[in-house]
Scaffold this active site. Structure first.
Site, PDB file in Angstrom:
ATOM      1  N   HIS A  36       0.851  -1.195   0.000  1.00 59.51           N
ATOM      2  CA  HIS A  36       0.000   0.000   0.000  1.00 59.51           C
ATOM      3  C   HIS A  36       0.881   1.237   0.000  1.00 59.51           C
ATOM      4  CE1 HIS A  36      -3.311  -2.630   1.964  1.00 59.51           C
ATOM      5  NE2 HIS A  36      -3.544  -2.494   0.671  1.00 59.51           N
ATOM      6  N   GLU A  39       1.638   3.476   3.000  1.00 58.52           N
ATOM      7  CA  GLU A  39       2.387   2.868   4.099  1.00 58.52           C
ATOM      8  C   GLU A  39       3.880   2.836   3.764  1.00 58.52           C
ATOM      9  OE1 GLU A  39       0.475  -0.938   4.563  1.00 58.52           O
ATOM     10  OE2 GLU A  39      -1.498  -0.032   4.841  1.00 58.52           O
ATOM     11  N   HIS A 150       2.778  -4.225   6.821  1.00 67.65           N
ATOM     12  CA  HIS A 150       1.735  -3.211   6.661  1.00 67.65           C
ATOM     13  C   HIS A 150       1.776  -2.234   7.834  1.00 67.65           C
ATOM     14  CE1 HIS A 150      -0.527  -4.719   3.167  1.00 67.65           C
ATOM     15  NE2 HIS A 150      -0.168  -5.916   3.581  1.00 67.65           N
ATOM     16  N   GLU A 205       2.048  -5.769  11.177  1.00 68.25           N
ATOM     17  CA  GLU A 205       1.562  -4.386  11.093  1.00 68.25           C
ATOM     18  C   GLU A 205       2.290  -3.515  12.111  1.00 68.25           C
ATOM     19  OE1 GLU A 205      -1.423  -2.745   9.695  1.00 68.25           O
ATOM     20  OE2 GLU A 205      -2.339  -4.412   8.591  1.00 68.25           O
TER      21      GLU A 205
END
Length: 237
Positions: A36, A39, A150, A205
């Site tokens: 993404h 990010e 992430h 994450e």
């Protein structure tokens, strides 16, 4: 960057930017960052790992930026407006648009009605060149573990068959909680595709924080994984 990583172009983005994989001498796992574009801290972490670890000492191949167009534009999607983590040919893929929180949404504002960032899943499962680059590398390397970086949920999310000892050690080193469910659907995600194949995967994450703080907290844990992970399976040769 430390020597002995083999730098290979494994594909091109929608706009023609190269997607590169950095391969150690004997990779048995794969780490994917920058899925993404909103990010970019995951790309920074991946690049720091390449600088800190000699390729001869590593066990994990690294895609440092899987969505170069999105990172360049500071948006979640690729140049076609597709959320790449909804484009994998998993059994969970659906043709519907998905909605996520805009970057920087405060925790107390993370209510369903505020999921206003809209992404497409692609015209078909695996339709995007960025997705295809990752799929092709997985088919080629046959890794025994996939780590998907992430932000900003600050947790470790393993698939059911991810090695428990690895998950627990990684989480403990980074002081992250382990959860088996996010509480929201992620159709067509990389982890779902891995689960369909019986390929263990860990979604890692990180939190929203300054880069120095992210480095202090997460680089030692990720370096332990990239440098020292050992599969419990026997490999031929």
């Amino acid at each position: 960057m430390v020597e002995r990583w083999r730098d290979e172009e494994i594909g091109r983005s929608r706009r023609g930017a190269p997607i590169r994989a950095f391969l150690p001498s004997r990779p048995i796992a794969l780490l994917v960052a920058g899925v993404h574009g909103e990010e970019p801290e995951t790309v920074w972490l991946a690049r720091r790992l390449l600088e800190r670890i000699d390729g001869d000492d590593a066990r994990v191949a690294i895609i440092a930026c899987a969505n170069p167009d999105g990172v360049a534009d500071s948006v979640r999607q690729n140049a076609a407006g597709v959320d790449l983590n909804r484009n994998y040919p998993a059994s969970t893929w659906v043709p519907d648009d998905s909605f996520t929180y805009p970057p920087g949404t405060a925790w107390d504002a993370r209510q369903r009605e505020n999921r206003t960032s809209r992404s497409g899943p692609g015209a078909a499962p695996g339709s995007e060149p960025e997705t295809q680059a990752v799929l092709t590398l997985v088919e080629r390397l046959q890794p025994e573990l996939v780590i998907d970086l992430h932000a900003p949920l600050e947790l470790v999310l393993p698939t059911a068959d991810a090695p428990t000892a690895t998950v627990e050690e990684l989480a403990a080193r980074a002081r992250l909680p382990v959860t088996m469910e996010l509480g929201s659907r992620t159709p067509g995600a990389l982890r779902d595709w891995c689960a369909d194949r019986g390929l263990p995967a860990i979604t890692y994450e990180v939190e929203h924080a300054g880069l120095p703080a992210l480095g202090v907290r997460h680089l030692p844990a990720l370096e332990w994984l990239v440098r020292g992970w050992r599969s419990s399976r026997r490999r031929p040769g």
